[in-house]
Scaffold this motif. Sequence first.
Motif, PDB file in Angstrom:
ATOM      1  N   TRP A 143       3.380   7.874   9.067  1.00  0.00           N
ATOM      2  CA  TRP A 143       2.390   8.810   9.614  1.00  0.00           C
ATOM      3  C   TRP A 143       1.139   8.796   8.746  1.00  0.00           C
ATOM      4  N   GLN A 144       1.322   8.815   7.429  1.00  0.00           N
ATOM      5  CA  GLN A 144       0.177   8.836   6.518  1.00  0.00           C
ATOM      6  C   GLN A 144      -0.638   7.546   6.630  1.00  0.00           C
ATOM      7  N   LEU A 145       0.027   6.411   6.761  1.00  0.00           N
ATOM      8  CA  LEU A 145      -0.687   5.146   6.912  1.00  0.00           C
ATOM      9  C   LEU A 145      -1.536   5.155   8.180  1.00  0.00           C
ATOM     10  N   ALA A 146      -0.961   5.638   9.269  1.00  0.00           N
ATOM     11  CA  ALA A 146      -1.718   5.723  10.514  1.00  0.00           C
ATOM     12  C   ALA A 146      -2.873   6.717  10.388  1.00  0.00           C
ATOM     13  N   PHE A 147      -2.601   7.847   9.780  1.00  0.00           N
ATOM     14  CA  PHE A 147      -3.613   8.904   9.660  1.00  0.00           C
ATOM     15  C   PHE A 147      -4.784   8.470   8.789  1.00  0.00           C
ATOM     16  N   THR A 148      -4.504   7.882   7.613  1.00  0.00           N
ATOM     17  CA  THR A 148      -5.590   7.512   6.713  1.00  0.00           C
ATOM     18  C   THR A 148      -6.408   6.331   7.250  1.00  0.00           C
ATOM     19  N   ASN A 149      -5.831   5.561   8.161  1.00  0.00           N
ATOM     20  CA  ASN A 149      -6.584   4.495   8.815  1.00  0.00           C
ATOM     21  C   ASN A 149      -7.309   4.973  10.067  1.00  0.00           C
ATOM     22  N   GLY A 150      -7.111   6.234  10.437  1.00  0.00           N
ATOM     23  CA  GLY A 150      -7.780   6.777  11.615  1.00  0.00           C
ATOM     24  C   GLY A 150      -7.214   6.269  12.923  1.00  0.00           C
TER      25      GLY A 150
ATOM     26  N   SER B 176       0.835  -1.200   0.000  1.00  0.00           N
ATOM     27  CA  SER B 176       0.000   0.000   0.000  1.00  0.00           C
ATOM     28  C   SER B 176       0.867   1.246   0.000  1.00  0.00           C
ATOM     29  N   VAL B 177       0.311   2.332  -0.524  1.00  0.00           N
ATOM     30  CA  VAL B 177       0.974   3.637  -0.405  1.00  0.00           C
ATOM     31  C   VAL B 177       0.176   4.554   0.510  1.00  0.00           C
ATOM     32  N   ALA B 178      -0.721   3.974   1.303  1.00  0.00           N
ATOM     33  CA  ALA B 178      -1.515   4.684   2.309  1.00  0.00           C
ATOM     34  C   ALA B 178      -2.413   5.757   1.704  1.00  0.00           C
ATOM     35  N   PRO B 179      -3.257   5.378   0.741  1.00  0.00           N
ATOM     36  CA  PRO B 179      -4.164   6.362   0.159  1.00  0.00           C
ATOM     37  C   PRO B 179      -5.338   6.652   1.086  1.00  0.00           C
ATOM     38  N   ALA B 180      -5.994   7.766   0.842  1.00  0.00           N
ATOM     39  CA  ALA B 180      -7.217   8.087   1.581  1.00  0.00           C
ATOM     40  C   ALA B 180      -8.389   7.461   0.839  1.00  0.00           C
TER      41      ALA B 180
ATOM     42  N   LEU C  24       1.698  -0.471  14.983  1.00  0.00           N
ATOM     43  CA  LEU C  24       1.458  -1.463  13.947  1.00  0.00           C
ATOM     44  C   LEU C  24       1.808  -0.888  12.575  1.00  0.00           C
ATOM     45  N   ALA C  25       1.413   0.359  12.339  1.00  0.00           N
ATOM     46  CA  ALA C  25       1.781   1.009  11.072  1.00  0.00           C
ATOM     47  C   ALA C  25       3.292   1.047  10.910  1.00  0.00           C
ATOM     48  N   LEU C  26       3.998   1.283  12.001  1.00  0.00           N
ATOM     49  CA  LEU C  26       5.462   1.313  11.965  1.00  0.00           C
ATOM     50  C   LEU C  26       6.037  -0.072  11.707  1.00  0.00           C
ATOM     51  N   ALA C  27       5.429  -1.096  12.282  1.00  0.00           N
ATOM     52  CA  ALA C  27       5.875  -2.465  12.029  1.00  0.00           C
ATOM     53  C   ALA C  27       5.661  -2.845  10.567  1.00  0.00           C
TER      54      ALA C  27
END
Length: 403
Positions: free
Chosen positions: A313-320, A268-272, A329-332
Amino acid sequence: MLIRNVRPWGEAASDIVLDGDRITEVRPHDSSMPVADGDVDGRGRLLLPSFSDVHVHLDSSRIGLPFREHTGAPGVWGMMMNDRRNWRNTDVPHAEIVAGTLEAMIARGTTRVRSYAQVDVDCKLEKFESVMAAKERFAGHADVQVMTFPQAGILREEGTLAYLEESLKQGADVMGGIDPCQLDRNPAKHLDIVFGLAEKYQVEVDIHLHEPGALGVFSTDLVIERVRALGMQGKVTMSHAYDLGAVNEATTQRLIDTFAELDISMASVAPAAPHQLPLVRLVEAGVRFGLGEDGQRDYWSPYGNCDMLDRTWQLAFTNGYRRDDLIELALAVATTGGASIMSHDVTRPTGVGDRPGVAVGDRADLLLVDGETPSSAVMDRGTDRTVLHDGRIVADGLNVIGL
């Protein structure tokens, strides 16, 4: 090598012993022990696995060049034609741009990279050769896998297939595919070529999927059929695939279960995007899941800065995500998750509380970074970083060393 006074995943201060490219001991920090030559002073920083960018287009980067107005048209074909019109319009040789982008990624903590390399009748093998040259140049600083990638499709332009096969003869690590229905409009033929070349040259497959809803699920099911028929379990990645959760809950669960059963990875590229397969459920099911920066300030998008801590940060943010364990977990995922796609010797995260990558026996691909906790490091994205690859320091203070 001894790495003194670091906090693995934010835990108690420890001293880490390395022997070659492996961690051999993790012990409580002993402040009374004198510092020996060759020791690394952690200064109380966090110790994390280094980042793995498993979805990046090094070949289209404009990192290091002046910022420009975005001129891309909607859709894959429109964006690709915009890239064709513009990518040669620079005084900097293409190979230097690619190498400079990879160097900036390593400097910020990424030591494992899977890069697309566009191959078509316009650029022929030029972009592929630039990425291969960067891979060779930084071979001691990062593991790089190069994917030969038919960005313009395989069937739309005569001659594409010959260039793809030549790139595989020249050492491409992964065979790419893209939107079998929407772009080439002949999904069976497209995928037969992709999997046929992968089987012939004994490489993995990565399918770049933007297709929506039921159409994306249809293409994915065709991929699943070929994984089963060819025995390619553990050798296929679905990239993007950000709308596979749009059909219904039964389809969502079926895909999660099937990906786990056949060891089909996701990148993934962490899209919204609102209809992605749920990350926590994928990880808990055992699906390998990695993160990437996609294009970086290129003709497709002005986003991307070579820093996977930003993309985490973007992965965590777009997943709420707000809870610390979910942010971690996003960091892992951004570290060992992607690494486990590139090498099955790397332990993948298997749940919300799993923090692999810094234990005895793990490969010494490591990042020291300032931060109170792993979550705060994702929020603050500090710059006091030391990067190790195979037990050797390859970057410090955002500068690559040892070239």
